[in-house]
Design an enzyme around this catalytic site. Structure first.
Site, PDB file in Angstrom:
ATOM      1  N   CYS A 123      89.242  54.784  65.516  1.00  0.00           N
ATOM      2  CA  CYS A 123      89.365  54.536  64.081  1.00  0.00           C
ATOM      3  C   CYS A 123      89.852  53.110  63.908  1.00  0.00           C
ATOM      4  O   CYS A 123      90.600  52.584  64.735  1.00  0.00           O
ATOM      5  CB  CYS A 123      90.374  55.523  63.506  1.00  0.00           C
TER       6      CYS A 123
ATOM      7  N   TRP B 203      85.742  59.874  60.035  1.00  0.00           N
ATOM      8  CA  TRP B 203      87.041  60.494  60.353  1.00  0.00           C
ATOM      9  C   TRP B 203      87.122  61.900  59.754  1.00  0.00           C
ATOM     10  O   TRP B 203      87.498  62.861  60.422  1.00  0.00           O
ATOM     11  CB  TRP B 203      88.201  59.623  59.842  1.00  0.00           C
TER      12      TRP B 203
HETATM   13  C1  MIC Z   1      86.355  54.360  57.490  1.00  0.00           C
HETATM   14  C2  MIC Z   1      86.577  55.166  58.674  1.00  0.00           C
HETATM   15  O1  MIC Z   1      85.710  54.708  59.686  1.00  0.00           O
HETATM   16  C3  MIC Z   1      86.216  56.635  58.422  1.00  0.00           C
HETATM   17  O2  MIC Z   1      85.701  57.261  59.352  1.00  0.00           O
HETATM   18  O3  MIC Z   1      86.477  57.127  57.330  1.00  0.00           O
HETATM   19  C4  MIC Z   1      88.034  55.171  59.205  1.00  0.00           C
HETATM   20  C5  MIC Z   1      89.001  55.756  58.279  1.00  0.00           C
HETATM   21  C6  MIC Z   1      90.324  55.085  57.965  1.00  0.00           C
HETATM   22  O4  MIC Z   1      91.208  54.987  58.824  1.00  0.00           O
HETATM   23  O5  MIC Z   1      90.498  54.683  56.804  1.00  0.00           O
HETATM   24  C7  MIC Z   1      88.311  53.760  59.705  1.00  0.00           C
HETATM   25  O6  MIC Z   1      88.727  52.900  58.941  1.00  0.00           O
HETATM   26  O7  MIC Z   1      88.063  53.533  60.903  1.00  0.00           O
HETATM   27 MG    MG Z   2      84.687  56.011  60.788  1.00  0.00          MG
END
Ligand code: MIC
Ligand code: MG
Length: 562
Positions: free
Chosen positions: A221, A112
């Site tokens: 996400c 992200w």
């Molecule tokens: C972990 C994650 O894949 C990321 O890209 O950091 C994301 C971020 C989040 O919303 O905490 C995800 O959980 O999909």
């Molecule tokens: Mg991610």
């Protein structure tokens, strides 16, 4: 593990027997590697000779990322034994990793954060993993090079100490080589993309990566709606591909299997029987002639508004009486005439004792048992409600995630259930579910800023949350986007104060704070390595250089008293 000595010899491999002997010898060494305790929880679906044949003839070298992977595995294993936690957060840049290294033992690289701040196309956006596939590996490269640089810089500075006292005065050394775990998303395509992505991560310095079970085309996400998972086996194939790539590259890469099934509402195919329990079907046979997709296509073509379309969808779903098969069975039993409530419950219990979320029973067998118990077939059709993209409706949940995590466990070092809420009891259930079958499997937990932590729990619970989860075996926990949020907060506050108070804001709120909190960037010339680079310049010129940057006149002298 020392590197294998066997290397295939291209000059002799035109001789069949010599080539076979060399491949067999290489395979023996690969098997020796795989027999180490580090691999006790790892299943491979190919042989050592299969790998030997795919490695080429270049003499084996150990990638720096593999050295870091070994370190990561050791760190995590120790935490798992002690029921403590490697906690970290998503790092944005070299500033972050250099400060994190003082307190944390791993680094996270978030998809992200890369999507919104570091796409290799420079086009920002939310995390749909639609950025070029080298985006996250590039960020790993960026951070790993910085880690190596700060480590070199530190050693050179410490090497200058002329006595124990001088060394002591420098304080304890910082371990800048904190292993990096990076986001592999859903692999950015099919298995060949998974292979290339893994290779990039290994080449760029990742110690570990995570791979999730969403479709790569619809990826979202893990805290957004519209998530579609792939069948269980398809994700196992992804995990196996990552391990195979690492094996070919002779890397100990740590692999985290993430499942997004807890809140998934779609699945791309019904091919895997392990998913059947969770697939939603229409139970009203009157819908046979108007599938959901046809109904919606017609409505769209006739020019209905978005609001009308939402209404048509809701109406279709209600009329179709969408359910899971075991719910349809229970409803049918409850409709049986002339049977007591107790008898009905007995039939339902008998069915549930054989067909449950973790039994991995096929729909065919569930239907057969339902017919045996009811005396007739139940109408259940999972094709009719397929969405216009061709995907099936799925109803995940904690039990679904446990089923998937168990299936993925032999192919990964850690398993992770992406959740929609920081729910301690749910974390207990997931841990118990996985550990009932895989007691030694390490767990990961996403302490996401997508959750409203103030609403979710008391301040006391916030303080103990990580430790309580650590006790359940969640050995690696990470605030995915804390790099983004802390930077935003610091810059927002500073910009406001600076606009108002000018240099007072910088001198008092930044520089003075850096001094008081021993933040080494106070001397950013030194932090950036000016002294180290001078030392190279001097060395290159026989010990002295008139153009050394940190010589007399450098402004950093103004901080010397500090
Ligand atoms: C972990 C994650 O894949 C990321 O890209 O950091 C994301 C971020 C989040 O919303 O905490 C995800 O959980 O999909
Ligand atoms: Mg991610």
């Amino acid at each position: 593990m020392t590197m294998p000595v066997t290397t295939l010899d291209t000059t002799t491999s035109s001789n069949f027997q010599v080539l076979q002997n060399e491949l067999n010898a290489a395979a023996v060494e690969i098997e020796k590697w795989w027999s180490q305790p580090r691999w006790k929880g790892t299943k491979r679906i190919y042989t050592a000779k299969d790998i030997a044949a795919r490695r080429g003839t270049f003499p084996p070298v150990e990638y720096p990322s593999s050295v870091m992977a070994k370190k990561l595995y050791r760190v995590l294993e120790q935490h798992h034994k002690d029921r403590t936690v490697a906690k970290t957060f998503g790092a944005l840049d070299p500033v972050h990793i250099s400060q994190m290294a003082k307190y944390l033992d791993t680094i996270y690289v978030s998809g992200w954060q890369c999507s919104s701040t570091a796409s290799s196309s420079n086009e920002p956006g939310p995390d749909l993993a639609d950025y070029p596939m080298d985006t996250v590996p590039n960020k790993v490269d960026h951070l790993f090079k910085a880690q190596l640089f700060h480590d070199r810089k530190q050693l050179e500075a410490r090497a200058k100490a002329r006595s124990q006292e001088e060394l002591d005065a420098m304080g304890a050394p910082i371990d800048y080589l904190t292993p990096i775990v990076a986001d592999g998303d859903a692999g950015h395509g099919g298995l060949t993309a998974v292979f290339k992505l893994t290779k990039m991560f290994i080449e760029r310095g990742a110690a570990g990566i995570h791979m999730e079970d969403q479709t790569s085309t619809n990826k979202k996400c893990g805290h957004m709606a519209g998530r579609c998972v792939i069948p269980v086996q398809e994700h196992i194939n992804r995990l196996s591909t990552v391990r195979m790539c690492a094996d070919i590259m002779h890397s100990d890469l740590v692999l985290v299997a993430r499942t997004d099934s807890e809140a998934a509402t779609l699945i791309s195919s019904t091919i895997d029987t392990r998913d059947h329990y969770f697939i939603v079907g229409a139970t009203n046979s009157a819908m046979e002639d108007e599938s959901f997709a046809e109904t919606m296509d017609k409505a769209i073509l006739s020019g209905k508004s978005a609001e009308e379309l939402a209404h048509i969808e809701k109406d279709w779903c209600e009329r179709a009486d969408l359910k899971l098969f075991h719910e349809a069975f229970a409803d049918e039993v409850n409709r049986l005439p002339k049977i007591s409530e107790k008898e009905k419950q007995k039939i339902i219990d008998l069915f549930s004792s054989k067909i449950g979320p973790l039994t991995e029973t096929s729909h065919r067998d569930a239907k057969k048992l339902a017919k045996e118990l009811l005396g007739h077939d139940i109408y259940f059709n999972w094709d009719l409600p397929r969405v216009r993209e061709g995907l099936y409706r799925y109803q995940g949940g904690t039990q679904c995630s446990i089923m998937r995590a168990r299936a993925f466990a032999p192919f990964a070092d850690l398993v992770w259930m992406e959740s929609n809420y920081p729910d301690y009891q749910q974390a207990v259930d997931f841990s118990k579910g996985v550990k009932a079958e895989y007691p030694d499997k390490m767990l990961a937990y996403n302490l996401s800023p997508s959750f409203n932590w103030t609403k979710a729990m008391s301040i006391d619970d916030q303080e103990t949350f990580i430790d309580r989860l650590g006790n359940l075996g969640y050995s690696w926990q990470f605030i995915t986007l804390a790099g983004l949020h802390t930077t935003a907060l610091a810059i927002s506050n500073f910009s406001r104060d600076f606009a108002q108070d000018g240099m007072k804001a910088y001198a008092q709120n930044v520089q003075k704070q850096e001094m008081e909190n021993d933040v080494d960037i106070l001397k950013h010339q030194k932090w950036s390595g000016a002294e180290y680079i001078d030392s190279l310049l001097k060395l290159a010129q026989g010990g002295i250089s008139a153009t050394a940057a940190m010589g007399k006149g450098v402004t950093e002298d103004q901080f010397r008293a500090h």
